[in-house]
Design an enzyme around this catalytic site. Sequence first.
Site, PDB file in Angstrom:
ATOM      1  N   PRO A  11       0.792  -1.226   0.000  1.00 40.63           N
ATOM      2  CA  PRO A  11       0.000   0.000   0.000  1.00 40.63           C
ATOM      3  C   PRO A  11       0.827   1.280   0.000  1.00 40.63           C
ATOM      4  O   PRO A  11       1.848   1.372   0.679  1.00 40.63           O
ATOM      5  CB  PRO A  11      -0.825  -0.099   1.295  1.00 40.63           C
ATOM      6  CG  PRO A  11      -0.148  -1.120   2.126  1.00 40.63           C
ATOM      7  CD  PRO A  11       0.502  -2.074   1.171  1.00 40.63           C
ATOM      8  N   ASN A  12       0.363   2.210  -0.775  1.00 36.78           N
ATOM      9  CA  ASN A  12       0.901   3.573  -0.885  1.00 36.78           C
ATOM     10  C   ASN A  12       2.234   3.652  -1.631  1.00 36.78           C
ATOM     11  O   ASN A  12       2.737   4.744  -1.877  1.00 36.78           O
ATOM     12  CB  ASN A  12       1.038   4.243   0.502  1.00 36.78           C
ATOM     13  CG  ASN A  12      -0.284   4.317   1.208  1.00 36.78           C
ATOM     14  OD1 ASN A  12      -1.237   4.845   0.650  1.00 36.78           O
ATOM     15  ND2 ASN A  12      -0.392   3.751   2.417  1.00 36.78           N
ATOM     16  N   ARG A  19       5.065  10.859  -2.474  1.00 36.20           N
ATOM     17  CA  ARG A  19       4.658  10.572  -1.099  1.00 36.20           C
ATOM     18  C   ARG A  19       5.808  10.878  -0.138  1.00 36.20           C
ATOM     19  O   ARG A  19       6.898  10.314  -0.293  1.00 36.20           O
ATOM     20  CB  ARG A  19       4.336   9.080  -1.047  1.00 36.20           C
ATOM     21  CG  ARG A  19       4.197   8.520   0.317  1.00 36.20           C
ATOM     22  CD  ARG A  19       4.225   6.991   0.304  1.00 36.20           C
ATOM     23  NE  ARG A  19       3.932   6.538   1.633  1.00 36.20           N
ATOM     24  CZ  ARG A  19       4.196   5.336   2.105  1.00 36.20           C
ATOM     25  NH1 ARG A  19       4.762   4.433   1.324  1.00 36.20           N
ATOM     26  NH2 ARG A  19       3.890   5.029   3.343  1.00 36.20           N
ATOM     27  N   TYR A  24      10.917   9.057   1.617  1.00 37.65           N
ATOM     28  CA  TYR A  24      10.968   8.020   0.578  1.00 37.65           C
ATOM     29  C   TYR A  24      11.641   8.453  -0.725  1.00 37.65           C
ATOM     30  O   TYR A  24      11.810   7.636  -1.630  1.00 37.65           O
ATOM     31  CB  TYR A  24       9.543   7.525   0.280  1.00 37.65           C
ATOM     32  CG  TYR A  24       8.873   6.908   1.490  1.00 37.65           C
ATOM     33  CD1 TYR A  24       9.374   5.739   2.060  1.00 37.65           C
ATOM     34  CD2 TYR A  24       7.763   7.506   2.079  1.00 37.65           C
ATOM     35  CE1 TYR A  24       8.767   5.178   3.175  1.00 37.65           C
ATOM     36  CE2 TYR A  24       7.152   6.947   3.198  1.00 37.65           C
ATOM     37  CZ  TYR A  24       7.665   5.787   3.736  1.00 37.65           C
ATOM     38  OH  TYR A  24       7.067   5.232   4.842  1.00 37.65           O
ATOM     39  N   ASN A  74       8.298  -5.212  -0.894  1.00 40.23           N
ATOM     40  CA  ASN A  74       8.141  -4.155   0.091  1.00 40.23           C
ATOM     41  C   ASN A  74       6.650  -4.143   0.396  1.00 40.23           C
ATOM     42  O   ASN A  74       5.849  -3.651  -0.401  1.00 40.23           O
ATOM     43  CB  ASN A  74       8.606  -2.804  -0.467  1.00 40.23           C
ATOM     44  CG  ASN A  74       8.498  -1.707   0.576  1.00 40.23           C
ATOM     45  OD1 ASN A  74       7.878  -1.886   1.620  1.00 40.23           O
ATOM     46  ND2 ASN A  74       9.089  -0.549   0.289  1.00 40.23           N
ATOM     47  N   ALA A  77       3.021  -0.852   4.906  1.00 31.74           N
ATOM     48  CA  ALA A  77       2.468  -0.948   6.259  1.00 31.74           C
ATOM     49  C   ALA A  77       2.006  -2.368   6.613  1.00 31.74           C
ATOM     50  O   ALA A  77       1.956  -2.728   7.795  1.00 31.74           O
ATOM     51  CB  ALA A  77       1.318   0.038   6.410  1.00 31.74           C
ATOM     52  N   GLU A  98      12.907  -9.069   1.824  1.00 31.00           N
ATOM     53  CA  GLU A  98      12.076  -7.954   2.284  1.00 31.00           C
ATOM     54  C   GLU A  98      12.868  -6.651   2.116  1.00 31.00           C
ATOM     55  O   GLU A  98      14.021  -6.583   2.532  1.00 31.00           O
ATOM     56  CB  GLU A  98      11.751  -8.204   3.766  1.00 31.00           C
ATOM     57  CG  GLU A  98      10.926  -7.128   4.419  1.00 31.00           C
ATOM     58  CD  GLU A  98      10.654  -7.463   5.903  1.00 31.00           C
ATOM     59  OE1 GLU A  98      10.864  -8.625   6.338  1.00 31.00           O
ATOM     60  OE2 GLU A  98      10.266  -6.536   6.621  1.00 31.00           O
ATOM     61  N   HIS A 100      12.795  -2.360   2.635  1.00 34.25           N
ATOM     62  CA  HIS A 100      12.174  -1.112   3.102  1.00 34.25           C
ATOM     63  C   HIS A 100      13.073   0.045   2.721  1.00 34.25           C
ATOM     64  O   HIS A 100      14.285  -0.006   2.975  1.00 34.25           O
ATOM     65  CB  HIS A 100      11.949  -1.119   4.622  1.00 34.25           C
ATOM     66  CG  HIS A 100      10.994  -2.185   5.036  1.00 34.25           C
ATOM     67  ND1 HIS A 100       9.646  -2.103   4.780  1.00 34.25           N
ATOM     68  CD2 HIS A 100      11.207  -3.378   5.619  1.00 34.25           C
ATOM     69  CE1 HIS A 100       9.062  -3.214   5.206  1.00 34.25           C
ATOM     70  NE2 HIS A 100       9.982  -4.006   5.720  1.00 34.25           N
ATOM     71  N   ARG A 107      12.338   4.878  13.166  1.00 32.23           N
ATOM     72  CA  ARG A 107      11.024   5.516  13.105  1.00 32.23           C
ATOM     73  C   ARG A 107      10.137   5.029  14.265  1.00 32.23           C
ATOM     74  O   ARG A 107      10.633   4.523  15.253  1.00 32.23           O
ATOM     75  CB  ARG A 107      10.409   5.249  11.722  1.00 32.23           C
ATOM     76  CG  ARG A 107      11.317   5.793  10.597  1.00 32.23           C
ATOM     77  CD  ARG A 107      10.732   5.548   9.226  1.00 32.23           C
ATOM     78  NE  ARG A 107       9.477   6.292   9.044  1.00 32.23           N
ATOM     79  CZ  ARG A 107       8.621   6.064   8.037  1.00 32.23           C
ATOM     80  NH1 ARG A 107       8.897   5.134   7.135  1.00 32.23           N
ATOM     81  NH2 ARG A 107       7.512   6.765   7.944  1.00 32.23           N
TER      82      ARG A 107
HETATM   83  C1  DQA Z   1       8.128   1.201   4.144  1.00 31.11           C
HETATM   84  C2  DQA Z   1       8.100   1.370   5.663  1.00 31.11           C
HETATM   85  C3  DQA Z   1       6.718   1.091   6.213  1.00 31.11           C
HETATM   86  O1  DQA Z   1       6.712   1.268   7.610  1.00 31.11           O
HETATM   87  C4  DQA Z   1       5.709   2.042   5.596  1.00 31.11           C
HETATM   88  O2  DQA Z   1       4.413   1.735   6.068  1.00 31.11           O
HETATM   89  C5  DQA Z   1       5.760   2.051   4.125  1.00 31.11           C
HETATM   90  C6  DQA Z   1       7.060   2.025   3.468  1.00 31.11           C
HETATM   91  C7  DQA Z   1       9.482   1.575   3.537  1.00 31.11           C
HETATM   92  O3  DQA Z   1       9.712   1.216   2.391  1.00 31.11           O
HETATM   93  O4  DQA Z   1      10.281   2.255   4.185  1.00 31.11           O
HETATM   94  O5  DQA Z   1       4.748   2.137   3.453  1.00 31.11           O
HETATM   95  O6  DQA Z   1       7.901  -0.179   3.849  1.00 31.11           O
END
Ligand code: DQA
Length: 148
Positions: A11-12, A19, A24, A74, A77, A98, A100, A107
């Site tokens: 998501p997102n 964003r 990011y 990735n 959330a 994985e 990020h 954070r």
């Molecule tokens: C994320 C870190 C997550 O906590 C966050 O919800 C994201 C992006 C990252 O790539 O740093 O959506 O996965």
Amino acid sequence: MKKRILLLNGPNLNWLGKREPTIYGNVSLSSIEEKMTQLCKSKDCELICFQSNSEGGLIDFLQKEHTADYVIINAGAYTHTSVALRDCFASLTIPFIEVHISNVYQRENFRHTSYLSPLAQGCLIGLGVEGYILALYKVFSDLNIASL
Ligand code: DQA
């Protein structure tokens, strides 16, 4: 047979580039996907890219593509919340990395738990969007496509 690698984003992450750029960065998801697709083509393997804002969407895709050779994910959330996604990986035999973009450990506390990490081959955290590319090199190495 050509190796098939999945690139999954949760998501997102479709909003990468616009964003929260201080966290990011400015690079869009499509340019990451394009770069990785080119790298895969140069190694004669296939990259299948998928992004979903829904948990079920990610799980449906993984189940459909369960014969793939490797996953780079990735989960956004859902990393911190989704038992369902964790159970999906536990039921499949595909190795995954994985990723990020941000260093989640610098954070909020709720980002310090990952349901996926215990099942992952490894994790690339806080290395920016370059983390995706580094993950791909590890995949190439594990699949004996290229080594350092
Ligand atoms: C994320 C870190 C997550 O906590 C966050 O919800 C994201 C992006 C990252 O790539 O740093 O959506 O996965």
